[in-house]
Write a protein that holds these residues in place. Sequence first.
Motif, PDB file in Angstrom:
ATOM      1  N   ASP A  25       3.799 -10.029   0.018  1.00  0.00           N
ATOM      2  CA  ASP A  25       3.923  -9.604  -0.971  1.00  0.00           C
ATOM      3  C   ASP A  25       2.474  -9.399  -0.768  1.00  0.00           C
ATOM      4  O   ASP A  25       1.832 -11.164  -0.430  1.00  0.00           O
ATOM      5  CB  ASP A  25       4.329 -11.065  -2.175  1.00  0.00           C
ATOM      6  CG  ASP A  25       3.575 -10.925  -3.307  1.00  0.00           C
ATOM      7  OD1 ASP A  25       2.713 -10.091  -3.623  1.00  0.00           O
ATOM      8  OD2 ASP A  25       3.533 -12.108  -4.159  1.00  0.00           O
ATOM      9  N   ASP A  26       1.119  -8.808  -0.815  1.00  0.00           N
ATOM     10  CA  ASP A  26       0.242  -8.626  -0.301  1.00  0.00           C
ATOM     11  C   ASP A  26      -0.592  -9.895  -2.011  1.00  0.00           C
ATOM     12  O   ASP A  26      -1.918  -9.582  -1.538  1.00  0.00           O
ATOM     13  CB  ASP A  26      -0.284  -7.674  -0.214  1.00  0.00           C
ATOM     14  CG  ASP A  26      -0.331  -6.377  -0.218  1.00  0.00           C
ATOM     15  OD1 ASP A  26      -0.032  -7.218  -2.084  1.00  0.00           O
ATOM     16  OD2 ASP A  26      -0.569  -5.531  -0.934  1.00  0.00           O
ATOM     17  N   SER A  27      -0.133 -10.178  -2.258  1.00  0.00           N
ATOM     18  CA  SER A  27      -0.321 -10.366  -4.006  1.00  0.00           C
ATOM     19  C   SER A  27      -0.021 -12.366  -3.657  1.00  0.00           C
ATOM     20  O   SER A  27      -0.035 -12.744  -4.473  1.00  0.00           O
ATOM     21  CB  SER A  27      -0.672 -10.575  -5.126  1.00  0.00           C
ATOM     22  OG  SER A  27      -0.589  -9.261  -5.122  1.00  0.00           O
ATOM     23  N   TYR A  28      -0.145 -13.242  -2.421  1.00  0.00           N
ATOM     24  CA  TYR A  28       0.278 -14.756  -2.792  1.00  0.00           C
ATOM     25  C   TYR A  28      -0.292 -14.974  -1.795  1.00  0.00           C
ATOM     26  O   TYR A  28       0.073 -15.597  -0.708  1.00  0.00           O
ATOM     27  CB  TYR A  28       2.176 -13.853  -1.591  1.00  0.00           C
ATOM     28  CG  TYR A  28       2.910 -15.090  -2.009  1.00  0.00           C
ATOM     29  CD1 TYR A  28       3.035 -15.820  -3.270  1.00  0.00           C
ATOM     30  CD2 TYR A  28       3.499 -15.993  -0.832  1.00  0.00           C
ATOM     31  CE1 TYR A  28       4.162 -16.671  -3.498  1.00  0.00           C
ATOM     32  CE2 TYR A  28       4.312 -16.662  -1.424  1.00  0.00           C
ATOM     33  CZ  TYR A  28       4.411 -17.474  -2.280  1.00  0.00           C
ATOM     34  OH  TYR A  28       5.369 -18.908  -2.705  1.00  0.00           O
ATOM     35  N   PRO A  29      -1.882 -15.309  -1.990  1.00  0.00           N
ATOM     36  CA  PRO A  29      -2.462 -16.667  -1.181  1.00  0.00           C
ATOM     37  C   PRO A  29      -2.043 -18.003  -0.654  1.00  0.00           C
ATOM     38  O   PRO A  29      -1.613 -18.340  -2.385  1.00  0.00           O
ATOM     39  CB  PRO A  29      -3.532 -16.018  -1.882  1.00  0.00           C
ATOM     40  CG  PRO A  29      -3.343 -15.871  -3.039  1.00  0.00           C
ATOM     41  CD  PRO A  29      -2.217 -15.027  -3.698  1.00  0.00           C
ATOM     42  N   PRO A  30      -2.415 -18.984  -0.082  1.00  0.00           N
ATOM     43  CA  PRO A  30      -2.647 -17.685   1.489  1.00  0.00           C
ATOM     44  C   PRO A  30      -1.847 -17.202   2.070  1.00  0.00           C
ATOM     45  O   PRO A  30      -2.799 -17.073   2.877  1.00  0.00           O
ATOM     46  CB  PRO A  30      -3.800 -19.528   1.616  1.00  0.00           C
ATOM     47  CG  PRO A  30      -2.955 -20.565   1.712  1.00  0.00           C
ATOM     48  CD  PRO A  30      -1.961 -20.334  -0.053  1.00  0.00           C
ATOM     49  N   TRP A  61      -6.893 -22.549   7.376  1.00  0.00           N
ATOM     50  CA  TRP A  61      -6.091 -22.333   6.398  1.00  0.00           C
ATOM     51  C   TRP A  61      -6.000 -23.475   5.138  1.00  0.00           C
ATOM     52  O   TRP A  61      -6.308 -22.775   3.820  1.00  0.00           O
ATOM     53  CB  TRP A  61      -5.251 -21.131   5.729  1.00  0.00           C
ATOM     54  CG  TRP A  61      -4.434 -20.290   6.804  1.00  0.00           C
ATOM     55  CD1 TRP A  61      -4.767 -19.615   8.275  1.00  0.00           C
ATOM     56  CD2 TRP A  61      -5.607 -18.714   5.722  1.00  0.00           C
ATOM     57  NE1 TRP A  61      -5.610 -18.189   7.821  1.00  0.00           N
ATOM     58  CE2 TRP A  61      -5.658 -17.477   7.157  1.00  0.00           C
ATOM     59  CE3 TRP A  61      -6.447 -18.970   5.223  1.00  0.00           C
ATOM     60  CZ2 TRP A  61      -6.315 -16.264   6.255  1.00  0.00           C
ATOM     61  CZ3 TRP A  61      -6.543 -16.968   4.364  1.00  0.00           C
ATOM     62  CH2 TRP A  61      -6.983 -16.619   5.037  1.00  0.00           C
ATOM     63  N   PHE A  62      -5.642 -24.769   5.894  1.00  0.00           N
ATOM     64  CA  PHE A  62      -6.207 -25.757   5.070  1.00  0.00           C
ATOM     65  C   PHE A  62      -6.606 -26.576   4.517  1.00  0.00           C
ATOM     66  O   PHE A  62      -6.034 -27.637   4.797  1.00  0.00           O
ATOM     67  CB  PHE A  62      -4.002 -26.489   5.490  1.00  0.00           C
ATOM     68  CG  PHE A  62      -3.302 -25.001   4.572  1.00  0.00           C
ATOM     69  CD1 PHE A  62      -2.813 -24.502   2.890  1.00  0.00           C
ATOM     70  CD2 PHE A  62      -2.198 -24.173   5.451  1.00  0.00           C
ATOM     71  CE1 PHE A  62      -2.052 -23.798   3.175  1.00  0.00           C
ATOM     72  CE2 PHE A  62      -1.873 -23.436   5.323  1.00  0.00           C
ATOM     73  CZ  PHE A  62      -1.511 -23.006   3.899  1.00  0.00           C
ATOM     74  N   GLY A  63      -7.248 -26.871   6.150  1.00  0.00           N
ATOM     75  CA  GLY A  63      -7.812 -27.807   6.661  1.00  0.00           C
ATOM     76  C   GLY A  63      -7.238 -29.141   6.800  1.00  0.00           C
ATOM     77  O   GLY A  63      -7.942 -30.520   7.684  1.00  0.00           O
TER      78      GLY A  63
END
Length: 266
Positions: free
Chosen positions: A44-49, A258-260
């Motif tokens: 799903d290319d609308s699933y950040p991050p 991506w999450f620190g």
Amino acid sequence: MKKVLLLCMSMLLGAMLVAGCGSEEKETSSATGGSDKPIVIGLDDSYPPMGFKDENNEIVGFDVDLAKEATKRLNRPVEFKAIDWSSKEAELKSGRVDILWNGLDITEKRKENMLFSDPYMKNRQVIFVPVNSDIKSLDQLKGKVIGTQSGSTAEDFLDNNQDYAAQFAEVKKYGDYIDAFMDLENGRIDAVVTDELIGTYYMQKHADSFKETDIVVGEPTDFGIAFAKDNQALRDEVQKVMNEMKADGTIAKISEKWFGKDITTK
């Protein structure tokens, strides 16, 4: 006639030699572990991050980085294919995609139709509300409209627990969470239930609009990589390189990007 026969035999022998060379080349290529055929990853290319399109319309994300590194180590090209997430099992079963790699929860129901990798990240479903909302408990959500994504773990839980879902005025389902959060921001729904990782990332990007509550829906789950039931070989190949990536610290570095911090399964 003899000349014709000799000519035919020469042509046949030449064809056999060519075929033999081609077969040898194919075996050599296979032995090196490489292949020109891309591994097609459905997401799903609308699933950040985990997987989404950036400002340059490029598919990026935590899972995308993991998949790129894994396929690089397999010496295979990779293709990312945006799919309707509610039809993900059909996409995998039909062979239109080889792998589902996009924040996919491992569930017993899904195990009936898919092969899974080992878990690589913990997950839970959490309620997010507008930043000015006074909702802090499940009781305060009674009679409210909540949104979630079609084909998600949250949807599965609500569909399979009707008594739980009945307390809400409506459970509105969306094609992706971006639309759900847009409706939340515009006051069309009262809350969104989503994967905590996704909701937290989205909230950080819109700190003035949303906040996370302490309301957890269902039980904690694990993210895994899914393969077709009959594709044990690919599953084992990917698992092997994931194990290597975990051992050498690569997965931890991608998580920190991506999450620190490293929030992957130890």
